[in-house]
Design an enzyme around this catalytic site. Structure first.
Site, PDB file in Angstrom:
ATOM      1  N   LYS A   1      15.830  10.659   1.345  1.00 39.09           N
ATOM      2  CA  LYS A   1      16.810   9.566   1.248  1.00 39.09           C
ATOM      3  C   LYS A   1      17.728   9.690   2.473  1.00 39.09           C
ATOM      4  O   LYS A   1      18.621  10.511   2.517  1.00 39.09           O
ATOM      5  CB  LYS A   1      17.622   9.722  -0.042  1.00 39.09           C
ATOM      6  CG  LYS A   1      18.164   8.434  -0.627  1.00 39.09           C
ATOM      7  CD  LYS A   1      19.193   7.710   0.199  1.00 39.09           C
ATOM      8  CE  LYS A   1      20.593   8.255   0.134  1.00 39.09           C
ATOM      9  NZ  LYS A   1      21.525   7.539   1.061  1.00 39.09           N
TER      10      LYS A   1
ATOM     11  N   GLU B   1      24.043  21.950   3.194  1.00 39.33           N
ATOM     12  CA  GLU B   1      24.616  22.137   4.533  1.00 39.33           C
ATOM     13  C   GLU B   1      25.761  21.142   4.646  1.00 39.33           C
ATOM     14  O   GLU B   1      25.536  19.935   4.709  1.00 39.33           O
ATOM     15  CB  GLU B   1      23.557  21.883   5.596  1.00 39.33           C
ATOM     16  CG  GLU B   1      22.403  22.858   5.498  1.00 39.33           C
ATOM     17  CD  GLU B   1      21.586  22.932   6.781  1.00 39.33           C
ATOM     18  OE1 GLU B   1      21.870  22.178   7.717  1.00 39.33           O
ATOM     19  OE2 GLU B   1      20.670  23.756   6.825  1.00 39.33           O
TER      20      GLU B   1
ATOM     21  N   CYS C   1      28.595  18.249  12.924  1.00 38.94           N
ATOM     22  CA  CYS C   1      29.225  19.215  12.015  1.00 38.94           C
ATOM     23  C   CYS C   1      29.671  20.472  12.765  1.00 38.94           C
ATOM     24  O   CYS C   1      30.543  21.195  12.304  1.00 38.94           O
ATOM     25  CB  CYS C   1      28.261  19.565  10.895  1.00 38.94           C
ATOM     26  SG  CYS C   1      26.659  20.120  11.491  1.00 38.94           S
TER      27      CYS C   1
ATOM     28  N   GLU D   1      38.379  18.214   7.650  1.00 42.88           N
ATOM     29  CA  GLU D   1      37.390  17.730   8.613  1.00 42.88           C
ATOM     30  C   GLU D   1      37.674  16.265   8.947  1.00 42.88           C
ATOM     31  O   GLU D   1      37.743  15.427   8.055  1.00 42.88           O
ATOM     32  CB  GLU D   1      35.984  17.860   8.015  1.00 42.88           C
ATOM     33  CG  GLU D   1      34.900  17.550   9.028  1.00 42.88           C
ATOM     34  CD  GLU D   1      33.502  17.581   8.424  1.00 42.88           C
ATOM     35  OE1 GLU D   1      33.308  16.987   7.350  1.00 42.88           O
ATOM     36  OE2 GLU D   1      32.612  18.184   9.041  1.00 42.88           O
TER      37      GLU D   1
HETATM   38  P1  NDP Z   1      27.885  12.179   2.861  1.00 46.24           P
HETATM   39  O1  NDP Z   1      28.073  13.395   2.054  1.00 46.24           O
HETATM   40  O2  NDP Z   1      28.758  11.016   2.597  1.00 46.24           O
HETATM   41  O3  NDP Z   1      26.407  11.629   2.744  1.00 46.24           O
HETATM   42  C1  NDP Z   1      25.271  12.422   3.030  1.00 46.24           C
HETATM   43  C2  NDP Z   1      24.077  11.835   2.322  1.00 46.24           C
HETATM   44  O4  NDP Z   1      24.250  11.957   0.905  1.00 46.24           O
HETATM   45  C3  NDP Z   1      23.870  10.352   2.589  1.00 46.24           C
HETATM   46  O5  NDP Z   1      22.495  10.086   2.622  1.00 46.24           O
HETATM   47  C4  NDP Z   1      24.534   9.736   1.380  1.00 46.24           C
HETATM   48  O6  NDP Z   1      24.083   8.437   1.147  1.00 46.24           O
HETATM   49  C5  NDP Z   1      24.104  10.688   0.291  1.00 46.24           C
HETATM   50  N1  NDP Z   1      24.924  10.679  -0.923  1.00 46.24           N
HETATM   51  C6  NDP Z   1      26.187  10.239  -1.086  1.00 46.24           C
HETATM   52  N2  NDP Z   1      26.586  10.417  -2.362  1.00 46.24           N
HETATM   53  C7  NDP Z   1      25.550  10.987  -3.031  1.00 46.24           C
HETATM   54  C8  NDP Z   1      25.338  11.432  -4.371  1.00 46.24           C
HETATM   55  N3  NDP Z   1      26.276  11.325  -5.304  1.00 46.24           N
HETATM   56  N4  NDP Z   1      24.156  11.972  -4.690  1.00 46.24           N
HETATM   57  C9  NDP Z   1      23.183  12.111  -3.750  1.00 46.24           C
HETATM   58  N5  NDP Z   1      23.326  11.699  -2.474  1.00 46.24           N
HETATM   59  C10 NDP Z   1      24.491  11.153  -2.103  1.00 46.24           C
HETATM   60  O7  NDP Z   1      27.991  12.644   4.366  1.00 46.24           O
HETATM   61  P2  NDP Z   1      28.013  11.739   5.646  1.00 46.24           P
HETATM   62  O8  NDP Z   1      26.776  10.913   5.690  1.00 46.24           O
HETATM   63  O9  NDP Z   1      29.336  11.081   5.720  1.00 46.24           O
HETATM   64  O10 NDP Z   1      27.861  12.828   6.811  1.00 46.24           O
HETATM   65  C11 NDP Z   1      28.927  13.483   7.377  1.00 46.24           C
HETATM   66  C12 NDP Z   1      29.107  14.867   6.762  1.00 46.24           C
HETATM   67  O11 NDP Z   1      27.928  15.623   6.935  1.00 46.24           O
HETATM   68  C13 NDP Z   1      30.195  15.647   7.461  1.00 46.24           C
HETATM   69  O12 NDP Z   1      30.988  16.290   6.502  1.00 46.24           O
HETATM   70  C14 NDP Z   1      29.432  16.677   8.274  1.00 46.24           C
HETATM   71  O13 NDP Z   1      30.141  17.857   8.537  1.00 46.24           O
HETATM   72  C15 NDP Z   1      28.273  16.934   7.389  1.00 46.24           C
HETATM   73  N6  NDP Z   1      27.181  17.511   8.164  1.00 46.24           N
HETATM   74  C16 NDP Z   1      26.858  18.824   7.958  1.00 46.24           C
HETATM   75  C17 NDP Z   1      25.878  19.427   8.731  1.00 46.24           C
HETATM   76  C18 NDP Z   1      25.478  20.844   8.523  1.00 46.24           C
HETATM   77  O14 NDP Z   1      24.426  21.208   9.016  1.00 46.24           O
HETATM   78  N7  NDP Z   1      26.238  21.661   7.840  1.00 46.24           N
HETATM   79  C19 NDP Z   1      25.182  18.683   9.793  1.00 46.24           C
HETATM   80  C20 NDP Z   1      25.597  17.319   9.896  1.00 46.24           C
HETATM   81  C21 NDP Z   1      26.569  16.762   9.101  1.00 46.24           C
HETATM   82  P3  NDP Z   1      24.882   7.193   1.769  1.00 46.24           P
HETATM   83  O15 NDP Z   1      25.085   7.427   3.205  1.00 46.24           O
HETATM   84  O16 NDP Z   1      23.972   6.117   1.513  1.00 46.24           O
HETATM   85  O17 NDP Z   1      26.179   7.152   1.006  1.00 46.24           O
END
Ligand code: NDP
Length: 481
Positions: free
Chosen positions: A173, A248, A282, A385
């Site tokens: 997803k 992550e 990130c 963040e």
């Molecule tokens: P989100 O947590 O908002 O979303 C990540 C994914 O989870 C998206 O596909 C999102 O869908 C989906 N999602 C949202 N809510 C749910 C739920 N309740 N159940 C299952 N899936 C869900 O993160 P962002 O997309 O905003 O990404 C940014 C974040 O990612 C930052 O905090 C960054 O630090 C972190 N990150 C961490 C990394 C690491 O390796 N540690 C690397 C890169 C980023 P949708 O977008 O459709 O809402």
């Protein structure tokens, strides 16, 4: 306008809901494609297809699985320009960055794990002459893979590649904000004749498609990259179901420059660590600690370098900073810049929208590289963040004080240290609460090393052997002698 499809059981199909979400180009603010607004029925169809494909795929010799994956990698490489353009339009990142870093790294992910499975070994333990124990590792079934928008194809393939290489089948997803490269990946899988059901891609929102995937009883493994709040939500569902999960999550990474560092290298790389990908990595160094004796000179040159970065059309070759990914992210970052003012900080440059954007980008979500000084390390701007082109610079006086400040956030993903003193570098690295510490470099990645964070930056490790272990289940067989 293009309408994207889900990829289920080897077919590109419309969502069962019949409804679609708008996909916006953040550089223009215009809707440019429609994506499936899938729900639990689409997720269930994808999981069913993946479960059906599992016996044949997991039973296939590793060499054959490897060949399929190498073919997918090859197709992506052949279509590099199309993938890069899609990532640029979806995400707002400079086209050259997508072309030279993101997409090639996605190809590398596939090739790395496709070849890693050809070179694995298994453990054998002899028990005092009484028995031989050997450990079998078997794929776990259907893996649920959820990825964010900042490095869309790179992070999606970072999960897909080890999952399917080890014989699992998968349902992915991607973020609804950046669906385009996942759609092209689906087309690449069709072109590469990947057997139906091995990889399935369901588009949609986190709540509509992500949550049902996490909760699905036939998905025993969840790999998630995204925000800490979402990670907590996922753990709440997955833990009571005894799923194996890897999270992550976010970061608030310290970048520490000692007075004895190679000044120019530390400066250039700190600028990159702060603003690469519009600060939406990130691993970005969003808290910059500079030893007091070089603080004024460093800040002055850092600000000059930040001001010199061209903010503009992501499609233009000279653009260094493109658009933020969405209006929501743009507003969030602006609200933190305001918070920095409210908390008593000084904005040395940036602080909002540039006023010389090209006509095409008039309605896009752009923020100039922003440098803040004068904030306490414990204030909200230095603890939460922000995930944008914003860096807070603070002076420090001793190793102990900078370690304390660096470790003061709830996060622990990565850190950088700049010093020519080898002993100090090792000593400080050991004391930093972070999953990765870079010494005299930033973002140098070796796919073989464990990757992940401590504290609220995540649970579990991926990368190299860790990923191969995560997606497989060990079984010990004890044979009496
Ligand atoms: P989100 O947590 O908002 O979303 C990540 C994914 O989870 C998206 O596909 C999102 O869908 C989906 N999602 C949202 N809510 C749910 C739920 N309740 N159940 C299952 N899936 C869900 O993160 P962002 O997309 O905003 O990404 C940014 C974040 O990612 C930052 O905090 C960054 O630090 C972190 N990150 C961490 C990394 C690491 O390796 N540690 C690397 C890169 C980023 P949708 O977008 O459709 O809402």
């Amino acid at each position: 306008m293009q309408t994207l499809a889900n990829y289920i059981d080897g077919q590109l199909v419309a969502p069962q809901t019949g409804s679609y979400l708008e996909n916006i180009n953040p550089a223009t603010g215009a809707v440019y494609s429609k994506i499936p607004d899938s729900n639990e029925r689409d997720v269930d169809a994808a999981v069913t297809a993946a479960a059906r494909a599992f016996p044949a795929w997991s039973g296939m010799p590793a060499e054959e699985r490897s060949r399929y994956m190498m073919r997918v990698a090859q197709v992506i490489e052949e279509k590099l320009d199309a993938f890069a353009a899609a990532e640029c339009d979806d995400n707002g990142k400079p086209l050259w960055l997508a072309r030279t870093v993101d997409i090639p790294r996605a190809v590398k992910n596939l090739r790395f794990f496709a070849t890693a499975i050809l070179h694995t070994r298994s453990d054998l333990h002899e028990t005092d002459g009484q028995a031989l124990n050997y450990t079998l590792r078997r794929p776990r079934g259907v893996a649920g893979l959820i990825s964010p928008w900042n490095l869309p194809l790179y992070l999606f393939t970072w999960k897909i590649a080890p999952a399917i290489a080890t014989g699992n089948t998968a349902v992915g997803k991607p973020s609804e904000v950046t669906p385009m490269t996942a759609h092209l990946l689906a087309e690449a899988c069709v072109e590469a004749d990947l057997p139906p059901g091995v990889l399935n891609i369901v588009h949609g929102t986190g709540v509509g498609a992500g949550a049902p995937l996490v909760a699905h009883p036939n998905v025993p493994t969840i790999s998630f990259t995204g925000g800490t709040v979402t990670g907590r939500e996922i753990a709440r569902t997955a833990a009571p179901m005894f799923k194996k999960y890897s999270l992550e999550l976010g970061g608030k990474n310290p970048n520490i420059v000692f007075a004895d560092a190679d000044f120019d290298k530390a400066l250039n790389e700190s600028v990159r660590a702060a603003f690469a990908n519009q600060g939406q990595i990130c691993l970005c160094g969003s808290r910059l600690f500079v030893e007091r004796s070089i603080y004024d000179r460093f800040v002055e040159q850092f600000v000059a370098a930040a001001k010199a970065m061209t903010v503009g059309d992501p499609r233009a070759a000279d653009t260094k900073v493109g658009a933020l990914v969405s209006k929501a992210q743009y507003n969030k970052v602006l609200s933190y810049i305001q918070l920095a003012r409210d908390e008593g900080g000084t904005i040395l440059c940036g602080g909002g929208r540039p006023d010389d954007l090209p006509e095409r980008c008039r309605d896009g979500y752009f923020i100039s590289p922003t440098v803040i000084t004068g904030l306490d390390h414990l204030c909200r701007v230095n603890q939460e963040e922000i995930f944008g082109p914003v860096v807070s610079i603070m002076p420090f006086d001793s190793d102990d004080s900078v370690i304390e400040m660096a470790n003061s956030t709830p996060y622990g993903l990565s850190a950088s240290i700049w010093t020519q003193n080898l002993m100090r570098a090792h000593r400080v690295a050991e004391q930093l609460a972070a999953g990765t510490v870079w010494i005299n470099c930033w973002l140098l990645r070796d796919l073989r090393v464990p990757f992940g964070g401590v504290k609220q930056s995540g649970v579990g490790r991926e990368g190299g052997d860790e990923a191969l272990r995560f997606f497989t289940e060990p079984k010990n067989v004890c044979v009496a002698k």
